[in-house]
Design a protein around this motif. Structure first.
Motif: not given
Length: 322
Positions: A107-115, A117-126, A134-136
């Motif tokens: 079983d695997l799970k991970g996530a990452y956040n980053y800002i 170029g437009a200054g928006q915070e992107i949040k990813v979980e997989y 799977h990813q949201t």
């Protein structure tokens, strides 16, 4: 020569300031101990915190040393493995944070956040728990521009969809099992009768004499084949050609002189390190004829930064020259 000297100074500064930051390095851990360390880690996604510091730095921009102002952040990395297939790793740097964990079960799970170029915070979980990836996320969806199909493209789509629906309709009906008591009975049309007749003819080809059923001949052949793999009691020569399993079958046998790896072991390490982002270029640091004075610049900056550490204004080191 000057560039080599500066590289040496930067290397000394790197190891000096690394000693000021938190560091953990553990090797040859038992799998259970490594798993406990992995589970104890805080996997909350956090960006590297900014350090309060106003120490000027000298950086090479292109081929020239420049006085610059920097925002200094305390970055972090960590990585652990249990030796049984499980692991954890992650990092925290300015504007990016990530972690990923895999269990020995797979079983695997991970996530990452980053800002972005437009200054928006992107949040990813997989995750992947055995039934696919799977990813949201909150990544903005960019829909393709709608373009009207040409007549040729529209006709090709209609032909494809028609064939697709025909095949889907045909596959929606279950196919009955075609054999009953060893006889092929599927189909009542000419094709089914022809196949059934062919099957009957094939069965008749096994008959050797009146009153002897083809099934007996086939059964005898099967029995003879089984006997070739069976080990009968008595004289071992009677079993010549029979399958004899090896005691080491399916096992890895090391070659002579090969070193054994021993039982599985795990490890874990984590450390902080300072990293800077240039916020202002204040121009060339020194005239070419005075480039040798960079040593004094470094020493002054180093002493000033260490004073800040002693006053509690900073919690990590800084690369003053690179």
């Amino acid at each position: 020569m000057m560039r080599q000297y500066l590289a040496l100074v930067a290397l000394i500064g790197f190891f000096h300031h690394q000693s000021l930051a938190e560091e953990t390095r553990l090797l040859d851990l038992e799998p259970n101990d490594a798993q406990n360390l992995i589970e104890q880690q805080d996997q909350t996604l956090k960006y590297a915190p900014k350090i309060e510091s106003d120490v000027p730095a000298v950086r090479f921009l292109g081929e020239e040393p420049h006085n610059v102002l920097e925002d200094i952040y305390l970055a972090k990395q960590y990585h652990g493995q249990d030796g049984l297939g499980g692991y954890l790793y992650g990092y925290q740097i300015p504007h990016i944070a990530k972690n990923e964990q895999k269990k020995p079960s797979g079983d695997l799970k991970g996530a990452y956040n980053y800002i972005n170029g437009a200054g928006q915070e992107i949040k990813v979980e997989y995750w992947d728990n055995g039934n696919g990836f799977h990813q949201t996320d909150n990544i903005p969806q960019i829909l393709p521009k709608q373009v009207e199909d040409s007549p040729a493209v529209q006709a090709a789509k209609e032909t494809f969809l028609k064939r697709w629906h025909e095949e889907a309709e045909r596959n929606s009906h279950p196919v009955p099992y075609p054999y009953v008591n060893g006889q092929y009975t599927a189909g009542s049309g000419p094709q089914g009768q022809q196949i059934q007749g062919a099957a009957s003819g094939q069965q008749n080809s096994y008959s050797q004499a009146p009153g002897v059923a083809a099934a007996h001949v086939v059964q005898g052949a099967t029995s003879a084949q089984q006997d070739s793999y069976a080990q009968a009691p008595g004289n071992p020569e009677d079993n010549e050609g029979a399958y004899k399993p090896d005691d080491n079958e399916g096992k890895y046998v090391p070659e002579e002189g090969e070193e054994s790896t021993g039982p599985p072991k795990g490890f874990f390490y984590a450390f902080d390190y300072p990293t800077g982002i240039i916020t202002q270029d204040q121009g060339r640091a020194l005239p070419v004829e005075k480039s040798g004075d960079l040593k004094n610049v470094y020493e002054e900056n180093k002493q000033r930064f260490e004073r800040q550490l002693g006053q509690g204004k900073a919690t990590g080191g800084q690369y003053l020259i690179n």
